[in-house]
Write an enzyme that holds these catalytic residues in place. Structure first.
Site, PDB file in Angstrom:
ATOM      1  N   LYS A 158      17.415 -44.415  13.565  1.00 21.06           N
ATOM      2  CA  LYS A 158      18.564 -44.562  14.452  1.00 21.06           C
ATOM      3  C   LYS A 158      18.030 -44.905  15.838  1.00 21.06           C
ATOM      4  CE  LYS A 158      22.619 -42.058  16.173  1.00 21.06           C
ATOM      5  NZ  LYS A 158      23.363 -40.768  16.134  1.00 21.06           N
TER       6      LYS A 158
ATOM      7  N   ASP B 117      32.208 -35.802  14.992  1.00 22.86           N
ATOM      8  CA  ASP B 117      32.387 -37.171  14.502  1.00 22.86           C
ATOM      9  C   ASP B 117      32.346 -37.224  12.974  1.00 22.86           C
ATOM     10  OD1 ASP B 117      32.929 -39.856  14.880  1.00 22.86           O
ATOM     11  OD2 ASP B 117      30.842 -40.438  15.174  1.00 22.86           O
TER      12      ASP B 117
END
Length: 290
Positions: free
Chosen positions: A66, A159
């Site tokens: 990421k 999230d």
């Protein structure tokens, strides 16, 4: 700041260790995720003909990296990224994807995570019609959430959505992406499109001017996730819980043939009344332990 696409196209190793193979996701607001080969795990064999060691890339471990976008790295600073890694460093659970490493390369923070080649639960949107699989999804994700919410201090994900639930090699559903997680009780600003999460899955209280981080917000997002996996659409469109908060909209009916217990569970998760969410959260934990 390095151009990640140029690094990959020119075969340059990212941080001198990772060979970027292809992008896995670029939908996130703050980062891109790449499939990469960790060259530190590649075996070497001796070549008699050329009298040298050669690397056998097929033996290496593939990881997901990421990589935070330069704008976000500049806007939010390195501390934010250190916090993401530290939040889950001590979290060990079957239904959580735990980062392997964290570092900063040429001013770009990045996280290294296990590569789940089976992808995310996005592929199940509108297609999960097997009741056993649906209950297993509920059990797995609620187990991961229960672990986070029971952590000391409590961790709120912020999230939860289909893209952030991966399928691991053992077919377990596991929560990933803790980029905007925080501890319970932390005061946060109101909705910010770059840092707050994904609006369509965001609970009503998240749209208030000042929001105190609470686990029930994850439960609402989980309800929106389940709704989408079953129906193929999010319950309140791209505006998420804002529609409940401002326009007092009720949860659209689920027409698909699924057990009433699951329909009731989803409606409770999506209730604007936090008491219902809390009660239903306890039911989720009880189901998972039974």
């Amino acid at each position: 700041m390095k151009d990640i696409n140029s690094i990959a196209a020119n075969g340059v190793l990212f941080d001198g260790r990772y060979k970027l193979l292809r992008p896995l996701s670029s939908d996130g607001g703050t980062a891109d995720v790449w499939l990469a080969l960790d060259l530190n795990t590649v075996d070497e064999v001796y070549d008699d003909k050329d009298d040298r060691l050669i690397s056998v890339e097929e033996t290496g471990i593939k990881v997901a990296i990421k990589i935070y976008r330069p704008k976000n790295a500049l806007d939010m600073g390195e501390q934010r990224f250190r916090e993401e890694f530290k939040i889950v460093f001590n979290c060990h659970h079957t239904n959580l994807v735990q980062p392997i490493n964290f570092s900063i390369y040429e001013g770009i923070p990045y996280l290294v995570l296990p590569y789940c080649q089976k992808g995310s639960s996005e592929k199940l949107q509108g297609r999960i019609n097997d009741n056993d699989e649906l209950w297993r999804y509920i059990s797995d994700v609620s187990a991961g959430l229960a672990y986070l919410h029971a952590f000391n201090p409590t961790i709120v994900h912020h999230d939860i959505k289909p893209a952030n639930v991966l399928v691991d090699d053992n077919e377990n559903f596991a929560i990933t992406d803790f980029g905007i997680s925080s501890h319970r009780g932390l005061n946060r600003e109101g909705y910010d499109e770059n840092q707050s999460g994904t609006m369509a899955y965001m609970a009503p209280e998240r749209f208030k001017d000042e929001y105190e981080s609470i686990p029930e917000s994850d439960i609402w997002s989980f309800g929106a996730t389940l709704y989408e996996l079953i129906t193929g659409r999010v319950p309140f469109g791209e505006n998420g819980g804002w529609e409940q908060l401002q326009n007092h909209k009720s949860v659209p009916a689920i027409e698909q043939s699924i057990p009433n217990d699951i329909k009731n569970l989803i409606n409770d998760c999506l209730s604007i009344n936090l008491l219902y969410q809390e009660i239903n959260y306890r039911c989720l934990i009880f189901y998972n332990r039974s």
